[in-house]
Structures are given as structure tokens and as C-alpha cells.
Design an enzyme around this catalytic site. Structure first.
Site, PDB file in Angstrom:
ATOM      1  N   HIS A 535       0.927  -1.149  -0.093  1.00 29.78           N
ATOM      2  CA  HIS A 535      -0.060   0.145   0.006  1.00 29.78           C
ATOM      3  C   HIS A 535       0.830   1.377  -0.018  1.00 29.78           C
ATOM      4  CE1 HIS A 535      -3.771  -2.180   1.822  1.00 29.78           C
ATOM      5  NE2 HIS A 535      -3.678  -2.603   0.643  1.00 29.78           N
ATOM      6  N   HIS A 579      -6.980   0.198   3.099  1.00 27.44           N
ATOM      7  CA  HIS A 579      -6.249   0.159   1.895  1.00 27.44           C
ATOM      8  C   HIS A 579      -6.363   1.289   1.110  1.00 27.44           C
ATOM      9  CE1 HIS A 579      -6.994  -4.436   2.424  1.00 27.44           C
ATOM     10  NE2 HIS A 579      -7.255  -3.878   3.517  1.00 27.44           N
TER      11      HIS A 579
END
Length: 600
Positions: A535, A579
Site C-alpha cells: 500500500h 487500503h
């Protein structure tokens, strides 16, 4: 990041999906020589990923503008496996991946980590685990404060997120009552979102835990209401037909024929006029042995190559720290040492609990056939288990320093993955002894994630070869606070599965072994097991106009330049509580409005 399902031969997948048709208004070209010679492009988008296709689609709403997107990977039409939700775990390290590797990480005993980035039209939205999380209100308000753009505040940006979203029931038409708050969602946008779920007994036990341990694990009706704390039903970017919804399948399919897409071609540099500060010419090539071509945008170049490749392109173009550029033989046109710095990511570890719960394994080939025949079955879901949990640590576990965005933001995420007879793959770090498969019935597999890393890394070039991979340094656990927070996350997960709800069906961890409990032993486990959650953001961070740090201004223009903006994950200052997919979409929507307004 999800564990890989059994590897499938992509040729066989392509054959199985041969009849799968994808249509959209944009015109796609396979080779630079195929581009029309009689079209002048107003905008050139360098990178056809999550953000790049949003920008191209929104700019195409002006019929007088011609837009060219240049993507290094293949069209998603040529990678049909990206459309199948259940194949998400097979995409990392596949033909649609850049297959990056980090440099050895000092705090991990010199281990290098795989670093998956998508190399396909749609970018990571065509390649990720499809989890739809917005982050916390605190994240957006903090981003607004540190960038100087109050348009990014939660109250300002929530309508943008809703505008982009098309929430619906999934393929099975199951009720979502008690799974989401409809008022928090959009229903008329381009990006499809569902809250699909399977009826596994694990769901009921988790919900019982939210009653027993409600302080640590409260039930959360909707994980996207801006206050993500507790256990919630997961939401996914999947459409009602049980197909992945990506920027390629949603935004690009809605564009007009004033968008041209060149695939299988890599942007190598962006040229300025007369070595000045006006950057509007894009150099690109199929590969290192192919001739390079140059096209010039009438209005702007939008760099959207991602958190790794965007800083690489800028540095090869002469935008970066003077000393670093001189070291690789690149003339400095814009001296900005912030380029490639501030790499913000999330560290994670897998945990395995011995369990007698029914496993969620299935025959992948048979499930693929079922999906292809009827768009149903295991391949139609985003995951085998259906929940996420976010945990905020107590202040006494933070040693006086809170790395989160604010009091309504969690520090830890649990992503429940599967109940399986399969142990981690052979290439997983296993300096900690793995259990003997014959000694356990099944394992409950989940990821524990430190959402806010204090340690930041960097992207550095080895040389001035634009086709060479850069050096990726996550600097994982460079600050002791990061490993301490992840350690508390492991303990939190153990508390969850020591609850009364699970006492008869979960028998403690087997990875790490149950006797690994002290700070020292858990830290040793984490140094050998920690992975990136893929990420990454921040390598071309946005900052206020005239700030002495950062790379892009709040209007997404590269500082000190004209004709050049960056719109992708690299401009987000740090990773959010969740996320990164939704923040990237949202930054791109926001940028598209600003770009269009500047020519109104």
C-alpha cells in the site's frame, strides 16, 4: 495483499475465458507505430492505472479534447484473469506484475521483500484484492491540513467518493441489511461496489465476539462511515455480474472515442522545452531495444505511473535531488530532493490459528468453470471470509506517541483470509518453525497490519537506464515504534480468538508458535515474518504551495514546472487507515475537476 491461490496456467485461463468480451469507447493501440499521425493530443496521460484512467475518462467529457493514455502493460482485455474476483490471489508475481523486489531491509535481518505493482491497464485496480475502504475522517482532514487543500477534508471529499460509487447487491441478490449504511454510499457512479458474503459459521462466531469483547472489537455497521473502528462486513469493487470492477472496466468503458490508449509501451522521460521548466513532451518505447518516440501535449502531461515508476520517470527527466541526479549522470533541471522520498507503506504479518472450523478450500479449476458458466460459486466472491477488523490501541501501548491521524483512527487491521489445510507457500519467510501439517486439522489464516508506519523509505535510481528497476527501500521497522505496534496487533488477534465464542474451535496460534509471547520473542518472529502490504504512497508527496518540501502543489502540478502534473498514489502524503484503492480513485476524481476548471 492476499495469499496466492493455487497457480493456474494463464494460457488455460485465457482459453477458458475465450468468449469473454470487453467493450469500451476508447480506441486501443498495441504498438506506437499504430498511433494515428493526424491527431494532436491535448493531454497525454503517462500510465493507464487506477488514477490515470479516471483522469482520462473525466477529461474526455469535453468532446473538444483528445486524450492519449500510454500504458506499459497489456490491455486488461488481453488478461481476462483480472476480471475473475476469485483469481485475485494469483495475480501477484504473474505476467501482469512488475515483480519488483526491495533492497535488503536492515531491521528484517537483511531480507528483501517482493513488492507487487500491477503492469496492466487499470493498474492495481485490475490486480488488487478489491477491498473498498475510504480511510478515516481523520486521514482526510489531516491530508487537507498538511497539503493546504481543504477540498480534501472529509466533509468536502465524501460527495466526491459517493459520486464515483455505484453500490448494489451482489450477483446472488443477498440482502445487505445489517451489513452497510446505505446513506454512506453512492448508487449512480461508475465504480461498482458490493458487500458480498458467504454463509460460513465463522461469521456468527465473529459477531458473537463483538458482544463479548465490545470495547476492543465493537460491531461496525459500515466500515466506510469515516470512523473505522471495530468489526465490519467487507466491501469490494465487484459488480453485480460477479466481475471485478476496475478503472479499466468502469471508467474506460464509459469513455468516448476521443480517448486513445497505447498499451505495451513504457514512458521513459518527460522532456522540457529548451531544457527549461515547461514539460509537455513524453518519450516512450516498447522496450529497451526499441526506438524511442516523442509526442507533445498541447495542454498538459499527467504523470500517473504509480508510487514506484512516477518518481523514476521524474528523476530520469531531470527532476529530483541534484546530488542524486549527478551521481547517475542526469542533468538537473528542477532541483527537488523530495522526489522519491517519503515512501509510506504498511507492514504486516500472517498469523495462523489451529482450528476445527470447516475449511474454505475449493477446487480452483472447477470453481473457475462454475464462474465462467454462471457467474457464481467461490470465484464470484472477493474472499473466502467476509470481515475486516480495525483495532485502536490503548494509549498506554503507544509509549506516548500516536502515529495515527487522530483519535477516531485505528492502528491495526485484521484481514481474515481463509480456513485451510494449506500452510504458507514455500517462499514465505519460515525461520520460525512451521507446524507439521499432520499435527493440525486446519488453520485460520489472517493478516495483521500496522496501518500507520512511522518509518518511511525511498525510491533511488541505480543509473539513468529508464528500463532498469529502481532501488526500493521500505525502511521497514526503521523506527522501533512500528514493530511495537505490530506486536500489539498480534496480541490483539490472540485475544479475539481466545474469546468464549471461539474457545471450542480455535486452539491458539501455530504461526507463531503459541509459546512465542514475550516482547523479545514476538519481535524476533516479526523480523523474520513481516511483509509489505503493498500500500505504498507518498514518493511525490503533495504539500502546500511554496512549501520547502514535497513535490506537487495542491493543484497536482509539479513544483517549479508548467505543463506537468502527477495524479496517482505517489502524491498521497502517507498511507491511510485502510487500503489505498479508494483514496487513489478519489484523489484522481478531485484532480480531474481541478484540471478541467483550469481550462474553463
Amino acid at each position: 495483499m492476499l495469499p496466492r491461490v493455487a497457480r493456474l496456467n494463464t494460457h488455460l485461463v485465457s482459453l477458458a475465458l475465450l468468449g469473454f468480451q470487453i467493450t469500451y469507447g476508447a480506441i486501443t493501440y498495441q504498438h506506437p507505430d499504430d498511433l494515428p499521425s493526424d491527431v494532436d493530443y491535448d493531454f497525454i496521460v503517462a500510465g493507464g492505472g487506477t488514477a490515470g484512467l479516471v483522469v482520462a475518462s473525466r477529461l474526455s467529457e469535453n468532446p473538444d479534447w483528445n486524450i492519449l493514455v500510454i500504458e506499459a502493460g497489456p490491455s486488461n482485455k488481453d488478461a481476462p484473469e483480472t476480471r475473475v474476483p476469485g483469481l485475485a490471489g494469483s495475480l501477484p508475481a504473474s505476467r501482469t506484475d512488475w515483480n519488483y523486489t526491495t533492497i535488503p531491509q536492515d531491521a528484517l535481518g537483511g531480507r528483501s521483500l517482493n513488492y507487487s505493482r500491477a503492469k496492466v491497464l487499470g493498474g492495481c485496480s485490475s490486480h488488487n484484492s478489491m477491498v473498498y475502504t475510504r480511510g478515516s475522517k481523520d486521514d482526510w482532514n489531516h491530508w487537507a491540513d498538511i497539503t493546504g487543500d481543504q477540498g480534501l477534508s472529509w466533509d468536502s471529499i465524501l460527495p466526491v467518493m459517493k459520486k464515483a460509487e455505484k453500490f448494489s447487491k451482489d450477483f446472488s441478490n443477498q440482502s445487505v441489511d445489517g451489513h452497510i449504511d446505505p446513506s454512506m454510499h453512492g448508487h449512480d457512479g461508475l465504480l461498482s461496489v458490493v458487500s458480498s458474503y458467504t454463509n460460513v459459521s465463522f461469521n456468527d462466531l465473529l459477531l458473537e465476539t463483538t458482544k463479548e469483547l465490545s470495547d476492543e472489537f465493537p460491531f461496525k455497521l459500515d466500515l466506510n462511515d469515516g470512523n473505522p473502528h471495530g468489526l465490519a462486513w467487507t466491501q469490494y469493487t465487484i459488480d453485480h455480474r460477479a466481475e471485478r470492477s476496475s478503472s479499466a472496466t468502469s471508467y474506460l468503458e464509459s469513455t468516448r472515442d476521443n480517448v486513445h490508449v497505447l498499451v505495451n509501451s513504457r514512458v521513459t522521460r518527460i522532456f522540457s522545452a529548451g531544457n527549461g521548466t515547461d514539460f509537455r513532451s513524453v518519450e516512450f518505447a516498447v522496450d529497451a531495444n526499441s526506438p524511442k518516440k516523442v509526442l507533445t501535449a498541447k495542454k498538459e502531461v499527467i504523470l500517473s505511473a504509480g508510487v514506484i515508476a512516477s518518481p523514476q520517470v521524474l528523476m530520469n527527466s531531470g527532476i529530483g535531488g541534484r546530488e542524486e541526479l549527478q551521481a547517475i549522470g542526469v542533468d538537473t533541471l528542477i532541483d527537488n530532493p523530495s522526489v522519491g522520498k517519503n515512501l509510506s507503506d504498511q507492514a504486516a504479518t500472517l498469523l495462523m490459528f489451529d482450528t476445527t472450523l470447516p475449511n474454505t478450500d475449493y477446487d480452483v479449476a472447477a470453481a473457475l468453470t462454475e464462474w465462467e458458466d454462471s457467474r457464481s460459486g467461490p470465484m464470484a466472491y472477493g474472499a473466502r471470509l467476509n470481515h475486516l477488523t480495525w483495532v485502536r490501541l490503548l494509549d498506554d501501548k503507544l509509549n506516548g506517541s500516536d502515529p495515527s491521524s487522530g483519535k477516531n483512527s485505528p492502528h491495526i487491521e485484521f484481514q481474515f483470509m481463509q480456513i485451510s489445510h494449506q500452510l504458507p507457500p514455500a517462499d514465505a519467510p519460515n525461520q520460525v518453525k512451521l507446524p507439521d501439517p499432520d499435527s493440525i486439522g486446519a488453520v485460520l489464516l489472517l493478516a495483521v497490519v500496522n496501518l500507520y508506519s512511522v518509518s518511511h523509505g525511498s525510491i533511488i535510481l541505480n543509473d539513468n537506464d529508464p528500463f532498469a528497476n529502481p532501488m526500493i527501500d521500505l525502511n521497514m521497522f526503521g523506527d522501533q515504534k512500528d514493530i511495537a505496534i505490530l506486536r500489539e496487533g498480534v496480541r490483539s488477534a490472540r485475544r479475539m480468538f481466545s474469546s468464549q465464542a471461539f474457545k471450542d474451535v480455535v486452539n491458539g496460534t501455530v504461526y507463531p508458535p503459541a509459546d512465542v509471547t514475550s516482547d523479545e520473542d514476538l519481535d524476533a518472529f516479526l523480523r523474520t515474518s513481516a511483509i509489505s502490504y503493498w500500500h505504498g504512497v507518498g514518493t511525490l508527496s503533495m504539500s502546500p504551495q511554496n512549501a520547502s518540501w514535497g513535490v506537487v502543489d495542491p493543484d497536482f502540478r509539479v513544483k517549479g514546472t508548467s505543463g506537468l502534473r502527477v495524479v496517482d498514489a505517489s502524491v498521497i502524503p502517507y498511507a491511510p487507515a485502510g487500503h489505498t484503492q479508494v483514496p487513489v480513485y478519489t484523489f484522481a476524481e478531485h484532480a480531474s475537476v481541478l484540471i478541467a476548471k483550469s481550462y474553463a
